[in-house]
Design a protein around this motif. Sequence first.
Motif, PDB file in Angstrom:
ATOM      1  N   PRO A  88      16.887  39.805  13.415  1.00 31.53           N
ATOM      2  CA  PRO A  88      17.395  39.931  14.486  1.00 31.53           C
ATOM      3  C   PRO A  88      16.639  38.952  15.642  1.00 31.53           C
ATOM      4  CG  PRO A  88      16.317  42.076  14.510  1.00 31.53           C
ATOM      5  CD  PRO A  88      16.270  41.154  13.149  1.00 31.53           C
ATOM      6  N   TRP A  89      15.120  38.750  15.407  1.00 31.42           N
ATOM      7  CA  TRP A  89      14.489  37.718  16.165  1.00 31.42           C
ATOM      8  C   TRP A  89      14.859  36.384  15.919  1.00 31.42           C
ATOM      9  CZ3 TRP A  89      12.760  41.075  12.717  1.00 31.42           C
ATOM     10  CH2 TRP A  89      12.153  40.656  11.621  1.00 31.42           C
ATOM     11  N   LEU A  90      15.587  35.956  14.897  1.00 24.74           N
ATOM     12  CA  LEU A  90      15.806  34.419  14.673  1.00 24.74           C
ATOM     13  C   LEU A  90      17.460  34.605  14.791  1.00 24.74           C
ATOM     14  CD1 LEU A  90      13.723  34.188  11.392  1.00 24.74           C
ATOM     15  CD2 LEU A  90      13.064  33.549  13.775  1.00 24.74           C
ATOM     16  N   ASN A  91      17.782  33.331  15.394  1.00 24.89           N
ATOM     17  CA  ASN A  91      19.239  32.811  15.358  1.00 24.89           C
ATOM     18  C   ASN A  91      19.713  32.603  14.185  1.00 24.89           C
ATOM     19  OD1 ASN A  91      18.534  30.318  14.767  1.00 24.89           O
ATOM     20  ND2 ASN A  91      18.724  29.885  17.031  1.00 24.89           N
ATOM     21  N   VAL A  92      20.892  32.266  13.727  1.00 19.50           N
ATOM     22  CA  VAL A  92      21.527  32.241  12.607  1.00 19.50           C
ATOM     23  C   VAL A  92      20.786  30.938  11.786  1.00 19.50           C
ATOM     24  CG1 VAL A  92      23.728  31.315  11.516  1.00 19.50           C
ATOM     25  CG2 VAL A  92      23.626  33.161  13.194  1.00 19.50           C
ATOM     26  N   PHE A  93      20.774  29.865  12.376  1.00 21.50           N
ATOM     27  CA  PHE A  93      19.989  28.693  11.741  1.00 21.50           C
ATOM     28  C   PHE A  93      18.756  29.033  11.129  1.00 21.50           C
ATOM     29  CE2 PHE A  93      18.819  24.136  12.594  1.00 21.50           C
ATOM     30  CZ  PHE A  93      19.263  23.808  11.297  1.00 21.50           C
ATOM     31  N   ASP A  94      18.128  29.641  12.125  1.00 23.53           N
ATOM     32  CA  ASP A  94      16.482  29.942  11.744  1.00 23.53           C
ATOM     33  C   ASP A  94      16.479  30.939  10.531  1.00 23.53           C
ATOM     34  OD1 ASP A  94      15.597  28.353  13.508  1.00 23.53           O
ATOM     35  OD2 ASP A  94      15.170  29.713  15.160  1.00 23.53           O
ATOM     36  N   TYR A 117      24.149  24.828   3.522  1.00 25.06           N
ATOM     37  CA  TYR A 117      24.682  25.976   3.258  1.00 25.06           C
ATOM     38  C   TYR A 117      25.388  26.889   4.339  1.00 25.06           C
ATOM     39  CZ  TYR A 117      22.382  25.509  -1.105  1.00 25.06           C
ATOM     40  OH  TYR A 117      21.939  24.928  -2.198  1.00 25.06           O
ATOM     41  N   LEU A 118      25.042  26.426   5.886  1.00 21.95           N
ATOM     42  CA  LEU A 118      25.827  27.019   6.838  1.00 21.95           C
ATOM     43  C   LEU A 118      27.457  26.688   6.703  1.00 21.95           C
ATOM     44  CD1 LEU A 118      23.636  27.372   9.706  1.00 21.95           C
ATOM     45  CD2 LEU A 118      24.989  29.383   8.583  1.00 21.95           C
ATOM     46  N   GLN A 119      27.414  25.220   6.431  1.00 20.28           N
ATOM     47  CA  GLN A 119      28.899  24.729   6.147  1.00 20.28           C
ATOM     48  C   GLN A 119      29.619  25.279   5.031  1.00 20.28           C
ATOM     49  OE1 GLN A 119      27.810  20.756   6.292  1.00 20.28           O
ATOM     50  NE2 GLN A 119      28.354  20.435   8.587  1.00 20.28           N
ATOM     51  N   MET A 120      28.732  25.632   3.786  1.00 15.69           N
ATOM     52  CA  MET A 120      29.312  26.190   2.739  1.00 15.69           C
ATOM     53  C   MET A 120      29.998  27.426   3.010  1.00 15.69           C
ATOM     54  SD  MET A 120      27.583  27.052  -0.885  1.00 15.69           S
ATOM     55  CE  MET A 120      27.577  25.433  -1.610  1.00 15.69           C
ATOM     56  N   VAL A 121      29.502  28.329   3.935  1.00 15.63           N
ATOM     57  CA  VAL A 121      29.961  29.651   4.294  1.00 15.63           C
ATOM     58  C   VAL A 121      30.854  29.551   5.681  1.00 15.63           C
ATOM     59  CG1 VAL A 121      28.104  31.055   2.807  1.00 15.63           C
ATOM     60  CG2 VAL A 121      27.994  30.362   5.488  1.00 15.63           C
ATOM     61  N   HIS A 122      31.206  28.323   5.910  1.00 17.64           N
ATOM     62  CA  HIS A 122      31.942  28.449   7.104  1.00 17.64           C
ATOM     63  C   HIS A 122      31.459  28.723   8.376  1.00 17.64           C
ATOM     64  CE1 HIS A 122      35.128  26.705   4.165  1.00 17.64           C
ATOM     65  NE2 HIS A 122      34.790  27.927   3.541  1.00 17.64           N
ATOM     66  N   LEU A 123      30.192  28.410   8.577  1.00 17.40           N
ATOM     67  CA  LEU A 123      29.687  29.021  10.024  1.00 17.40           C
ATOM     68  C   LEU A 123      28.713  28.179  10.686  1.00 17.40           C
ATOM     69  CD1 LEU A 123      28.381  32.575   8.667  1.00 17.40           C
ATOM     70  CD2 LEU A 123      30.102  32.102  10.468  1.00 17.40           C
ATOM     71  N   ALA A 124      29.109  27.032  10.376  1.00 20.48           N
ATOM     72  CA  ALA A 124      28.459  25.766  11.083  1.00 20.48           C
ATOM     73  C   ALA A 124      28.522  25.661  12.511  1.00 20.48           C
ATOM     74  CB  ALA A 124      28.876  24.500  10.520  1.00 20.48           C
ATOM     75  N   GLU A 125      29.438  26.314  13.012  1.00 21.63           N
ATOM     76  CA  GLU A 125      29.689  26.197  14.401  1.00 21.63           C
ATOM     77  C   GLU A 125      28.772  27.513  15.103  1.00 21.63           C
ATOM     78  OE1 GLU A 125      33.621  27.024  15.311  1.00 21.63           O
ATOM     79  OE2 GLU A 125      33.982  26.261  13.310  1.00 21.63           O
ATOM     80  N   PHE A 126      28.297  28.245  14.354  1.00 19.78           N
ATOM     81  CA  PHE A 126      27.636  29.659  14.807  1.00 19.78           C
ATOM     82  C   PHE A 126      26.100  29.373  14.607  1.00 19.78           C
ATOM     83  CE2 PHE A 126      31.764  31.133  14.432  1.00 19.78           C
ATOM     84  CZ  PHE A 126      32.072  31.815  15.359  1.00 19.78           C
ATOM     85  N   GLU A 127      25.639  28.076  14.398  1.00 17.05           N
ATOM     86  CA  GLU A 127      24.086  28.284  14.124  1.00 17.05           C
ATOM     87  C   GLU A 127      23.393  28.492  15.003  1.00 17.05           C
ATOM     88  OE1 GLU A 127      23.709  24.087  12.940  1.00 17.05           O
ATOM     89  OE2 GLU A 127      22.661  23.682  14.614  1.00 17.05           O
ATOM     90  N   ARG A 128      23.614  28.530  16.370  1.00 14.43           N
ATOM     91  CA  ARG A 128      22.815  29.059  17.359  1.00 14.43           C
ATOM     92  C   ARG A 128      22.940  30.502  17.919  1.00 14.43           C
ATOM     93  NH1 ARG A 128      18.893  26.028  16.984  1.00 14.43           N
ATOM     94  NH2 ARG A 128      19.355  24.020  16.226  1.00 14.43           N
ATOM     95  N   ALA A 129      24.009  30.825  17.181  1.00 15.11           N
ATOM     96  CA  ALA A 129      24.181  32.470  17.646  1.00 15.11           C
ATOM     97  C   ALA A 129      23.042  33.464  17.210  1.00 15.11           C
ATOM     98  CB  ALA A 129      25.660  32.990  16.912  1.00 15.11           C
ATOM     99  N   PHE A 130      23.299  34.354  17.918  1.00 12.94           N
ATOM    100  CA  PHE A 130      22.066  35.458  17.622  1.00 12.94           C
ATOM    101  C   PHE A 130      22.876  36.548  16.548  1.00 12.94           C
ATOM    102  CE2 PHE A 130      20.586  35.105  22.314  1.00 12.94           C
ATOM    103  CZ  PHE A 130      19.509  34.539  21.922  1.00 12.94           C
ATOM    104  N   VAL A 131      21.925  37.137  15.751  1.00 14.08           N
ATOM    105  CA  VAL A 131      22.572  38.126  14.826  1.00 14.08           C
ATOM    106  C   VAL A 131      23.553  39.016  15.279  1.00 14.08           C
ATOM    107  CG1 VAL A 131      21.818  39.654  13.056  1.00 14.08           C
ATOM    108  CG2 VAL A 131      20.902  37.698  13.397  1.00 14.08           C
ATOM    109  N   HIS A 132      23.158  39.786  16.329  1.00 13.71           N
ATOM    110  CA  HIS A 132      24.179  40.642  16.896  1.00 13.71           C
ATOM    111  C   HIS A 132      25.306  40.231  17.349  1.00 13.71           C
ATOM    112  CE1 HIS A 132      23.764  40.149  21.259  1.00 13.71           C
ATOM    113  NE2 HIS A 132      22.639  39.614  20.926  1.00 13.71           N
ATOM    114  N   GLU A 133      25.537  38.920  17.456  1.00 12.05           N
ATOM    115  CA  GLU A 133      26.865  38.317  17.998  1.00 12.05           C
ATOM    116  C   GLU A 133      27.752  38.164  16.733  1.00 12.05           C
ATOM    117  OE1 GLU A 133      24.868  36.285  22.078  1.00 12.05           O
ATOM    118  OE2 GLU A 133      25.613  35.030  19.944  1.00 12.05           O
TER     119      GLU A 133
END
Lengths: 273, 273, 321, 257, 257
Positions: A88-94, A117-133
């Motif tokens: 949780p202390w890292l964002n999605v990208f990290d 790989y983020l693209q592969m799982v269709h989450l490219a837009e969320f790379e800056r999101a926090f885990v709990h989001e």
Amino acid sequence: MKLEIRGVSKTFQSKRGSLTAFDPIDLDIREGEFVCLLGPSGCGKSTLLNIIAGLDKPTRGEVRVDGRVVTRAGTERVMIFQNAALFPWLNVFDNVKFGLNMIGVAKPERQIVARRYLQMVHLAEFERAFVHELSGGMKQRVAIARALALNPDILLMDEPFGALDAQTRDVLHDELQAIWSNTRKTIVFVTHNVREAVVLGDRVIVLSARPARIKQEFVIDLPRLRQIESYAVVDRARAISALLKEDTHASQRDVAANVLHELEAQMVGDDVL
Amino acid sequence: MKLEIRGVSKTFQSKRGSLTAFDPIDLDIREGEFVCLLGPSGCGKSTLLNIIAGLDKPTRGEVRVDGRVVTRAGTERVMIFQNAALFPWLNVFDNVKFGLNMIGVAKPERQIVARRYLQMVHLAEFERAFVHELSGGMKQRVAIARALALNPDILLMDEPFGALDAQTRDVLHDELQAIWSNTRKTIVFVTHNVREAVVLGDRVIVLSARPARIKQEFVIDLPRLRQIESYAVVDRARAISALLKEDTHASQRDVAANVLHELEAQMVGDDVL
Amino acid sequence: ANQSSDAARVRVGYFPNITHAQALIGFADGTFARALGDDAKLDAKIFNAGPAAIEAMFAGQLDLAYIGPNPAINGYVKSKGAALRIIAGATSGGAVLVVRADAGIASAQDLRGKKIATPQIGNTQDVAARAWLIKQGFKLKEQGGDTQVVPTANPDILTLFRKKEIDAAWVPEPWGARLVHEANGKIFLDERELWTDGKFVTAHIIVSAKFLREHPARVEKFLSAHVELTQRINADPASAKQKLNAEIERLTGKPLPTQVLDDAWARQAITYDPIRASLIGSADAAFQLGFLGDAPPNLDGIYDLTLLNRVLQAKNLPAIK
Amino acid sequence: MLDQKNIARKIIFFVALIAAWQLLAASGIAPEYIFPSPVGVAQTLARGFANGTFLIGVATSLQRLLVGFAISAGAGVLLGLALGRIKLLDETVGALVLGLQALPSICWLPLAVLWFGLSESAILFVVVMGALLSITLATEAGIKNTPPLYLRAARNLGARGWKLYALVILPAALPAIITGMKLGWSFAWRSLMAAELLSASLSWGLGHLLSFGRDLNDMNQVVAVMLLIIAIGLVVDRALFAPLEARVRERWGLGAQ
Amino acid sequence: MLDQKNIARKIIFFVALIAAWQLLAASGIAPEYIFPSPVGVAQTLARGFANGTFLIGVATSLQRLLVGFAISAGAGVLLGLALGRIKLLDETVGALVLGLQALPSICWLPLAVLWFGLSESAILFVVVMGALLSITLATEAGIKNTPPLYLRAARNLGARGWKLYALVILPAALPAIITGMKLGWSFAWRSLMAAELLSASLSWGLGHLLSFGRDLNDMNQVVAVMLLIIAIGLVVDRALFAPLEARVRERWGLGAQ
Ligand SMILES: Nc1ncnc2c1ncn2[C@@H]1O[C@H](COP(=O)(O)OP(=O)(O)OP(=O)(O)O)[C@@H](O)[C@H]1O
Ligand SMILES: Nc1ncnc2c1ncn2[C@@H]1O[C@H](COP(=O)(O)OP(=O)(O)OP(=O)(O)O)[C@@H](O)[C@H]1O
Ligand SMILES: [Mg+2]
Ligand SMILES: [Mg+2]
């Protein structure tokens, strides 16, 4: 053989005495095979996965990967846990970059690989999101991306979709099948959901109640992509369910004892490292 | 009519502006009927249940029970929440007695009634257990016993089995059908699981994405006890799923926005009372 | 100022209090600095209680200090004579027993069952008060009696006097005078009445034994200035009082009211004589009261008046023994 | 088995610690009046208990602590409840509480002495100011953080009025309240010692005994009293809070820790 | 809109509070030396800032606080890490830490003065003893309570050695460490004030100014300094901890509170 499990057994010592999770188990898994493990709660599925991952030591027997005995965790065998276990202390990208950092991939390359790989799982837009989001399904997809980024030979998945609602689960089944078709990883997949096992697996292995042994194997030769509501899947699932139910009733009666035991296990589990 | 929902609509005011959960909805539910509500996430199912329970006020319209307008919470309409919402500071027995205590049932009678309902949900042996010692399925059964102990006319169930594994869910489906057959409560049941709705409901009502309106009703006239893996159930479910999917895709795109909105809702929700 | 090393420094402790008149005036008008010349730099350290000054000397952070007799005795005894020496006197007198005018205390016997405040447990006035009360035939609360000695910080004594929560107080000046003028107090006993010639030590100078060993010349220069200051003050008390009060104002932000200063000053004497007899008496009393441990204190060697006498000789003044 | 080994290790460690201390003290690198020895401290302890001063000191301090803490706990929970449920109060008095919490309670001592004089009340006031506010704030936070779901569930089951407060809102906040109590206790204990160190009093608590040790430059006494203070701190923590916390943790199933 | 209303309410409340205080003081039920008035306090504040003593006091205390806290935070986290990961250390030194935590740090003052003399170090020592142990214990608890799952996941992704500590174990414990820091800060602040009230010193902090007000029976000064102390307490809490906590809460998604 990609993965050879040879006479592996595991006995836990706790204050209340010893508990044998499973009797000697032998199992061979081919390169690129998708194997699903089914079995009653507490029979030792997670323990077996942990042993393969090198996070736990077998009491007896050994696990070989490409012929070499597993002695410790290694990034060619990566586990995906039930509740994603993102940091949780890292964002999605990290989170996705974490393993790459650990094995010493250079910074610019890390970025590129993680993005792919983020693209592969269709989450490219969320790379800056926090885990709990993220929703539960999104978390699982990040966990899959984080594992795949390490380009492991073997993926070990421990009830990764257990906590998801049906719709999200269906979507992830499709995605996982697609990823597997593209990358041809060897996958060992633990689940409680019989239909899920049938949708995903080349082979479904049913374990008995504790101490676990291999009760029966089912080869699933349905064409891909399989749909969870197709009659073929439902049919196969019904046969396997019947076999499982014999054991489930036995283990159901065990619930109270299990609860206590699991609490203990948590305590003991505190000094994992 | 047991329950009449007349032109009910709900608009939330938050810092970011106002949000209409659903447009005027009209719905009649007969005494002893088992109605299931399906609909995309965020369409307002929980809100509607809360309004019926009297825990939330409609912006417009009214809800009538036996012809009387609902103005506040009342123990003739009891809600069962998604995660059971048992009180962790009370043991199982005290949880079941809680409502009886609130409505002033004498102590000896409380004991008898509570025991009866614990027996009904097969948890008589667990009456001294703490809440955290129960499995998810056991918790739900305690919540059902706690609600039934008040002998309400109407049971409102908000995704009560959403977080359970498939096996436990199946067992509870059987139990709920049995209880309903014996007590003939009027039940409004919200779920995301189409097959679950088909297994349980006399009628399945599909809501559209926000602002929700009633999109279609399905009368399920299959004989009871229904099994989730029977072809009949799977068939009905497939038809309903198709209808739902139209909306689901629309709402999927909305996920990120939703996450933010829900966080806000939590904040606002803090002063519920 | 030039950067002087540790060795070339004399660290002197004193209180912003009229019983430390020589120190206050000497630092203010530069007498000490002149006496030491280029030999060493002066470092003033302001304290408000004796034990703190002793702690500082124990910790090796203080060379010389103006201080009351009982902290000096404590320090000497607790360090088994290793830490310090008394090298000169500073003040005599200046301690009184004040009673509340409305407490109905006319004779000593009226103090039975009362609460008598002192500034600090085991300090000079505390020992004097306890010894005197016992001599009057009272049993103190610690001994199962009903007369109670309450060690209380001086400013709190003033407050508690006003609130009538204590009936009497044995305090040093100027608190005696302040109690009289600001809290409806009445002088019941001037401690001078209890001592021969009305002389008893209230403040004297101690030096750390190590410093005395290593830098006798600096100590001598300091003492010379001290004697000179003593003489000057006694020669012209009016201007001394003025300087003193200005310095107190500078250090504490508030001067003493003239009336208080005059009263207090009248009850004390400025002297370089350490009045050995009163110190021994005070130590005996402290021991009787249990403040000095299990064995009677051995104060042989607490005095080292060699340097003082050398200074006096140089100024043609009679020696002190 | 394991536990015995643990205890043995602890004993060895502390014996070694004391031995090292004695060696250091005896080695003479620092004089005894600066660095007291275990033997000297033990003698002082023995004497202090023999003549009763230490026992009276312990009793006096404990009594103050318990009275002050009881007041703080009662008032703190009520005030916290009020702040947690009444918005207007929270916005006004809540801000005041927050501000006062930033003030070390010992700073009240001069005013307390003025207002209450030599009576026990002055010390009690400082103790209460030390503990009250943290218990208040913890209770308030506990109540505000209660999952609204519990409230809904309770209303839904017919809970109203005082029953809602007594049987739902307070129990739901209990883990937070106990945490607050523990913190409050620790503030109370610290405030009491500081107050006793700084104030005169008619009956002598441990802080007074410590301060006398300082005034008489008797470091054996200082260290002896410090050991007593540690002992009491540990015992109260173990006897009062550990069982309470353990029970609540067990009920709530809050990890074994 | 809502926020403005809140602020208005707060302002009204505090203005009313001060007005009531002034009225009470002016009514003469208690003399000014017992019950100072807002006007007198304001004058003292103005004078204190004009002649610089208050500014110097604030600077002196803040400097001590920051230095002491920085030492405590650094050493506390390291010690907590060691205790949380090394069992033998936990069983021995851990018990010592627990015991010392039961001792109000102000009790160290007499020894600290003896050991360090009048230097800043004595006060610093008391401040560090106040904050260090609670930060240590919080860090230790945070590390022990880290879900083992994170460790497994990290090992599974190839984490080893110092990277495991720096990138997993410490970040996982961060919320607990920050809570500990907050508590440690509050202990440090209380210890500092008590130490300044009790000790002589070469440069005067706020505690000295307060004690000075007491010595001069100047209650205006006492209350003025109390207000300063409150202000600093609030500002540090807001400026240092609130943003840190908010950030961590946001990251971890720990409720909005
Ligand atoms: N560290 C441990 N110490 C003691 N017992 C353990 C430990 N880990 C697991 N066990 C026990 O070993 C048995 C097998 O556990 P495991 O988690 O592998 O089961 P599982 O098949 O994954 O069950 P589930 O389907 O519920 O996840 C259980 O009875 C469990 O209580
Ligand atoms: N107190 C509130 N304040 C503001 N908005 C709210 C509040 N409660 C709910 N909402 C919003 O109203 C909409 C409907 O919420 P509701 O919980 O009824 O949906 P739902 O159909 O139950 O969804 P789900 O299937 O995800 O549980 C959502 O968009 C939600 O964000
Ligand atoms: Mg498992
Ligand atoms: Mg909902």
